[in-house]
Design a protein around this motif. Sequence first.
Motif, mmCIF file in Angstrom:
data_model
loop_
_atom_site.group_PDB
_atom_site.id
_atom_site.type_symbol
_atom_site.label_atom_id
_atom_site.label_comp_id
_atom_site.label_asym_id
_atom_site.label_seq_id
_atom_site.Cartn_x
_atom_site.Cartn_y
_atom_site.Cartn_z
ATOM 1 N N ASP A 213 24.516 -39.616 2.536
ATOM 2 C CA ASP A 213 23.604 -38.963 3.481
ATOM 3 C C ASP A 213 23.163 -39.909 4.598
ATOM 4 O O ASP A 213 22.001 -39.906 5.026
ATOM 5 N N ALA A 214 24.090 -40.739 5.087
ATOM 6 C CA ALA A 214 23.802 -41.650 6.200
ATOM 7 C C ALA A 214 24.105 -40.888 7.494
ATOM 8 O O ALA A 214 25.186 -41.005 8.073
ATOM 9 N N TYR A 215 23.125 -40.104 7.950
ATOM 10 C CA TYR A 215 23.377 -39.138 9.016
ATOM 11 C C TYR A 215 23.746 -39.801 10.343
ATOM 12 O O TYR A 215 24.603 -39.292 11.081
ATOM 13 N N ASP A 216 23.104 -40.912 10.665
ATOM 14 C CA ASP A 216 23.437 -41.565 11.936
ATOM 15 C C ASP A 216 24.840 -42.171 11.906
ATOM 16 O O ASP A 216 25.599 -42.029 12.870
ATOM 17 N N LEU A 217 25.185 -42.839 10.814
ATOM 18 C CA LEU A 217 26.545 -43.361 10.669
ATOM 19 C C LEU A 217 27.569 -42.238 10.737
ATOM 20 O O LEU A 217 28.627 -42.360 11.371
ATOM 21 N N TRP A 218 27.259 -41.138 10.061
ATOM 22 C CA TRP A 218 28.147 -39.976 10.018
ATOM 23 C C TRP A 218 28.332 -39.418 11.427
ATOM 24 O O TRP A 218 29.459 -39.159 11.867
ATOM 25 N N ALA A 219 27.236 -39.235 12.154
ATOM 26 C CA ALA A 219 27.321 -38.703 13.512
ATOM 27 C C ALA A 219 28.127 -39.626 14.413
ATOM 28 O O ALA A 219 28.959 -39.172 15.212
ATOM 29 N N CYS A 220 27.918 -40.938 14.292
ATOM 30 C CA CYS A 220 28.650 -41.882 15.138
ATOM 31 C C CYS A 220 30.146 -41.869 14.837
ATOM 32 O O CYS A 220 30.970 -42.026 15.748
ATOM 33 N N ALA A 221 30.506 -41.680 13.580
ATOM 34 C CA ALA A 221 31.931 -41.575 13.232
ATOM 35 C C ALA A 221 32.552 -40.359 13.912
ATOM 36 O O ALA A 221 33.686 -40.420 14.422
ATOM 37 N N LEU A 222 31.804 -39.244 13.962
ATOM 38 C CA LEU A 222 32.321 -38.040 14.617
ATOM 39 C C LEU A 222 32.407 -38.229 16.134
ATOM 40 O O LEU A 222 33.331 -37.721 16.776
ATOM 41 N N VAL A 223 31.440 -38.953 16.711
ATOM 42 C CA VAL A 223 31.503 -39.230 18.148
ATOM 43 C C VAL A 223 32.770 -40.021 18.469
ATOM 44 O O VAL A 223 33.500 -39.708 19.420
ATOM 45 N N ARG A 224 33.033 -41.040 17.671
ATOM 46 C CA ARG A 224 34.225 -41.852 17.919
ATOM 47 C C ARG A 224 35.499 -41.021 17.721
ATOM 48 O O ARG A 224 36.474 -41.181 18.449
ATOM 49 N N HIS A 225 35.461 -40.144 16.728
ATOM 50 C CA HIS A 225 36.614 -39.259 16.513
ATOM 51 C C HIS A 225 36.796 -38.336 17.712
ATOM 52 O O HIS A 225 37.926 -38.032 18.125
ATOM 53 N N ALA A 226 35.681 -37.878 18.297
ATOM 54 C CA ALA A 226 35.770 -36.998 19.459
ATOM 55 C C ALA A 226 36.458 -37.693 20.633
ATOM 56 O O ALA A 226 37.138 -37.047 21.429
ATOM 57 N N TYR A 227 36.286 -39.008 20.738
ATOM 58 C CA TYR A 227 36.972 -39.742 21.800
ATOM 59 C C TYR A 227 38.492 -39.620 21.657
ATOM 60 O O TYR A 227 39.217 -39.601 22.664
ATOM 61 N N VAL A 228 38.981 -39.570 20.430
ATOM 62 C CA VAL A 228 40.425 -39.384 20.225
ATOM 63 C C VAL A 228 40.844 -38.037 20.793
ATOM 64 O O VAL A 228 41.859 -37.919 21.490
ATOM 65 N N GLU A 229 40.050 -36.988 20.507
ATOM 66 C CA GLU A 229 40.360 -35.653 21.021
ATOM 67 C C GLU A 229 40.305 -35.650 22.553
ATOM 68 O O GLU A 229 41.169 -35.055 23.215
ATOM 69 N N ILE A 230 39.294 -36.302 23.117
ATOM 70 C CA ILE A 230 39.172 -36.350 24.579
ATOM 71 C C ILE A 230 40.369 -37.076 25.192
ATOM 72 O O ILE A 230 40.913 -36.656 26.226
ATOM 73 N N SER A 231 40.807 -38.162 24.561
ATOM 74 C CA SER A 231 41.952 -38.911 25.079
ATOM 75 C C SER A 231 43.222 -38.078 25.083
ATOM 76 O O SER A 231 44.129 -38.315 25.885
ATOM 77 N N GLU A 232 43.279 -37.100 24.186
ATOM 78 C CA GLU A 232 44.437 -36.202 24.126
ATOM 79 C C GLU A 232 44.172 -34.908 24.899
ATOM 80 O O GLU A 232 44.925 -33.939 24.778
ATOM 81 N N HIS A 233 43.065 -34.885 25.665
ATOM 82 C CA HIS A 233 42.690 -33.748 26.504
ATOM 83 C C HIS A 233 42.400 -32.482 25.692
ATOM 84 O O HIS A 233 42.530 -31.369 26.212
ATOM 85 N N ARG A 234 41.963 -32.660 24.459
ATOM 86 C CA ARG A 234 41.560 -31.509 23.637
ATOM 87 C C ARG A 234 40.027 -31.395 23.714
ATOM 88 O O ARG A 234 39.303 -31.684 22.768
ATOM 89 N N TYR A 235 39.569 -30.982 24.880
ATOM 90 C CA TYR A 235 38.137 -31.013 25.146
ATOM 91 C C TYR A 235 37.370 -29.989 24.317
ATOM 92 O O TYR A 235 36.225 -30.250 23.924
#
Length: 421
Positions: A213-235
């Motif tokens: 239940d480390a919500y901030d760590l969890w959220a930051c992992a998803l933010v970084r994952h979102a950068y992968v999607e953005i880099s592939e133009h999957r906005y």
Amino acid sequence: MGLARRRRALGYSQEELAQLLGVDRTTVGRWETGRIAPQPAQRRVLAAALDIGLHELDVLLDPLSAAGEGGADRRTGSSPGPLSAGDPDDMIRREFLRVLTISGALAALPVEEVEALTDGVRRSNPADFTRMNGHLWQVYRLARSKGSVSPVVRDQLTALSEALDGPGSEARSLLGAAADLFQLAGEVAFDANRYADAAASYTLAASVSREVDAYDLWACALVRHAYVEISEHRYGQAAQMLGVAERLAGRGDGALSTRHWVASVQAEAYAGLGDLGACERALDRAEEVRELPSDGGSRGWLRFDGSRLVEERGARYVRLGRLNLAEATLNEALHHMDLASGQSLRRRGAVLTDLAAVGVKRRDPEQAVVYGREAAVLARASSSGYLARRLRSLSDEFGPLARDHRVAELGAEIAALQGAP
């Protein structure tokens, strides 16, 4: 099969899910047809990618077995019954081993620096891993070549894996350090354009964070994952992932800047979708980070303090085609960088690349070349895969400008950059 339906509902193709998990596409196909089952280390990552629990994954993989109907479990050869998380220590050890296989060493740090850091890691007690991780984040940020930190991250992963295997180890007490370190491993991979490795590391970070239940760590992992999607133009997919991160950040520590970082990256996704209003609103939410204490309760894995918002706003305006706004904002960002000390080459190079992009969109070869060449110099000096990737995207937009010999020469320089895809 239920697994295929769940994959399609989340918008993944077999290839995309395979890339996310670091497996071959045919492996996903065999899972979906029931020919083979995921290995224990893969099950947790697969469940995280599909946003379901392990028991729900069992149902998708084998409804009859998960419901207790039928004979022996085809995964284990034992009598049926719910496959819960199993032995947490064993599952986490297996995940560490999996990450170790994808975090191969790149260029080495200076020998004395490697020896000092690795000796410190080997001497550490489990309680010291968080402190050591914070030191590694600092080394990563200061390193001219981000890939040079990979051997040290690998050594820290090895030490943490050994700590989990040690006598009397309590896996749960180390999970926060594990989620932290997986994110750093992902950053190293992302900078080197190894998207599948980065996505796998971020998925593991999110999965482990959820366990405690480390919500901030969890959220930051998803933010970084979102950068992968953005880099592939999957906005669109990035925006969905960031929506989850926003909800998680709302449950986290209000003294941290997590929710503001989420908003900043949401602005990038909305810019990619062409939604100026949503982009501006997200940037305004990100600006509220300035109301936090000066350190924003920052951690090694979270350093968002609003200092980059000017350049980020400029980059969003470039994406949205608001070129005059973009140019004024990006020049303001450069001015701030000139006044400050110790700015990273990668950060300055990104602003220069955006200014070159303004020139490309205006069909102004002079502006494109002047800023593009300076950014290419910084990309070579830093060996940054991130900058190389940004510049390659720029060159893909040259179009008719490439008939200008200066632009053609810049294109050749960009193509020769180390780390360009």
